[in-house]
Design a protein around this motif. Structure first.
Motif, short mmCIF file in Angstrom:
data_model
loop_
_atom_site.label_atom_id
_atom_site.label_comp_id
_atom_site.label_asym_id
_atom_site.label_seq_id
_atom_site.Cartn_x
_atom_site.Cartn_y
_atom_site.Cartn_z
N UNK A 41 0.97 -1.14 0.10
CA UNK A 41 0.05 -0.07 0.14
C UNK A 41 0.71 1.11 -0.06
N UNK A 42 0.39 2.35 -0.58
CA UNK A 42 0.96 3.61 -0.70
C UNK A 42 1.15 4.10 0.88
N UNK A 85 0.59 5.63 -6.05
CA UNK A 85 0.22 4.63 -6.92
C UNK A 85 1.24 4.82 -8.11
N UNK A 86 1.53 3.43 -8.32
CA UNK A 86 2.29 3.11 -9.43
C UNK A 86 3.21 1.93 -9.46
N UNK A 111 -4.55 2.87 -0.60
CA UNK A 111 -5.89 2.47 0.10
C UNK A 111 -6.81 3.59 0.23
N UNK A 112 -8.05 3.67 -0.26
CA UNK A 112 -8.65 4.62 -0.30
C UNK A 112 -9.41 5.05 1.16
N UNK A 113 -9.30 6.46 1.34
CA UNK A 113 -9.52 7.00 2.70
C UNK A 113 -11.20 6.64 2.91
N UNK A 137 -2.50 7.76 3.67
CA UNK A 137 -1.42 7.48 4.30
C UNK A 137 -1.29 8.79 5.32
N UNK A 138 -1.05 8.52 6.66
CA UNK A 138 -1.09 9.35 7.68
C UNK A 138 0.31 10.04 7.60
N UNK A 139 0.39 11.12 8.30
CA UNK A 139 -0.55 11.90 9.13
C UNK A 139 -2.00 12.40 7.87
#
Length: 370
Positions: A41-42, A85-86, A111-113, A137-139
């Motif tokens: 995941x990103x 993404x890539x 991963x979609x929010x 992706x946090x934060x």
């Protein structure tokens, strides 16, 4: 660590040798465990647990696309990061580059929010709600499109929204570290402000209570004509005092800016009776006639005294705006008192508004009453 993630997503490829093949100049460059595809995941970053073996050090790794970055530790362990993404081809090499290479395809996917509260929330004024954000992706950061309707804050992945005392809708925008966003629409609903009663009519000198329903506390109240009617508030209860003949509007405003008006009509002036007190001596050869003048209020008027004091009067009546009280001569024992005697006379108008005056009979001295 990405070991758990990588091991679940790695796709094994043929070749590369087993873990028992010794390292050294004569060994073929390979990775262990042997893989040719990785997905992550990103935002994920860390060790894959994949070790470079064989060939001849030093080793290196190159990523073909900025969506994935990769490094090798001093002991030959592959570390990767999903940046966006890539898909990237990682080329692991030794000092013989380009003679010996191992290529691994790595795909980073965002991963979609999502929020635990969905994408629409309804609040009451001053109500707060907390929900969690997952994915991305946090934060994360958060912003309200209308801070006068909804306030929003975030701590870690927990978002807190508060409905303010104003009806309306605001969009709470959650943004992650790579710019992905999630919108949550928050609506603040304010109930209609009403009063009971909606109008007041009555004589001066009286008071009324108005009960507020709906709207958003606290409330403020004002009168357009305090010479006619005054108003004060405690909680959701308004006390309205009727002062003098005329009209006034009592305006009630809630914290959300809603207003309602209670119309007040005072249909008579304050009931007044004068003088407030008269004094006579218990000794008088003739009956004593006293008069009191009545003003204001609403006719007709009625005088009342306590049953114990009724015997002091032969006449107690009202004609037009004049109260007449007749006390008999001292030759009658009803006028005799052993000490100064004050008698209260209550005058009621037709609205049952009361005014009280007094009559004092002075004790004349040593003569005892029969």
């Amino acid at each position: 660590m990405l070991v758990a993630v990588a091991s679940a997503l790695l796709v094994a490829c043929g070749g590369g040798g087993g873990g028992g093949t010794p390292n050294g100049p004569s060994a073929t460059l390979r990775v262990y465990p042997p893989v040719d595809t990785i997905s992550l995941p990103v935002g994920a970053s860390g060790s894959t647990g994949i070790e470079v073996r064989g060939g001849k050090g030093p080793y290196g790794v190159i990523s073909s696309d900025a969506s994935v970055s990769a490094t090798l530790s001093t002991d030959g362990i592959l570390f990767i990061s999903g940046n966006s993404d890539g898909t990237s081809t990682l080329t692991v090499y030794d000092e013989s580059l380009p003679v010996q290479q191992v290529k691994i395809t790595v795909t980073a996917k965002a991963v979609p929010l999502v929020s635990s509260a969905g994408t629409a929330i309804t609040l009451r004024p001053n109500q707060s709600l907390q929900f969690n954000v997952r994915g991305g992706v946090a934060p994360y950061s958060v912003n309200s499109s209308d801070a006068s309707v909804v306030s929003a804050s975030i701590s870690g992945s927990a978002v807190t929204v508060v409905g303010l005392p104003k009806a309306g809708t605001a969009t709470v925008l959650i943004t992650d570290a790579v710019g992905a966003t999630l919108s949550v629409v928050v609506t603040v609903q304010v109930s209609t402000l009403t009063t009971s009663p909606a109008t007041i009519t009555g004589p001066a000198g009286t008071s009324n209570t108005v009960v507020i329903s709906g709207g958003v506390a606290p409330y403020i109240v004002s009168s357009t004509n305090t010479a006619v009617a005054t108003a004060s508030i405690s909680g959701n209860s308004v006390s309205v005092g009727l002062v003098s003949l005329g009209t006034s509007d009592i305006k009630i405003t809630d914290a959300a800016g809603q207003s309602v008006v209670v119309s007040v009509t005072v249909n008579s002036n304050v009931l007044q009776v004068s003088p407030s007190n008269q004094t006579i001596d218990e000794k008088s050869p003739t009956a004593t006639t006293l008069t009191y003048l009545i003003a204001g209020g609403t006719a007709p008027y009625t005088p009342l005294v306590s049953p114990a004091d009724q015997g002091f009067f032969t006449t107690l009546s009202i004609t037009a705006n004049t109260l007449t009280a007749v006390v008999p001569a001292s030759s009658l024992t009803t006028r005799c008192v052993t000490a100064d005697k004050t008698i209260a006379i209550d005058i009621f108008d037709s609205k049952l508004v009361k005014q009280t005056v007094t009559l004092t009979i002075k004790d004349g001295g040593a003569v005892a009453c029969p």
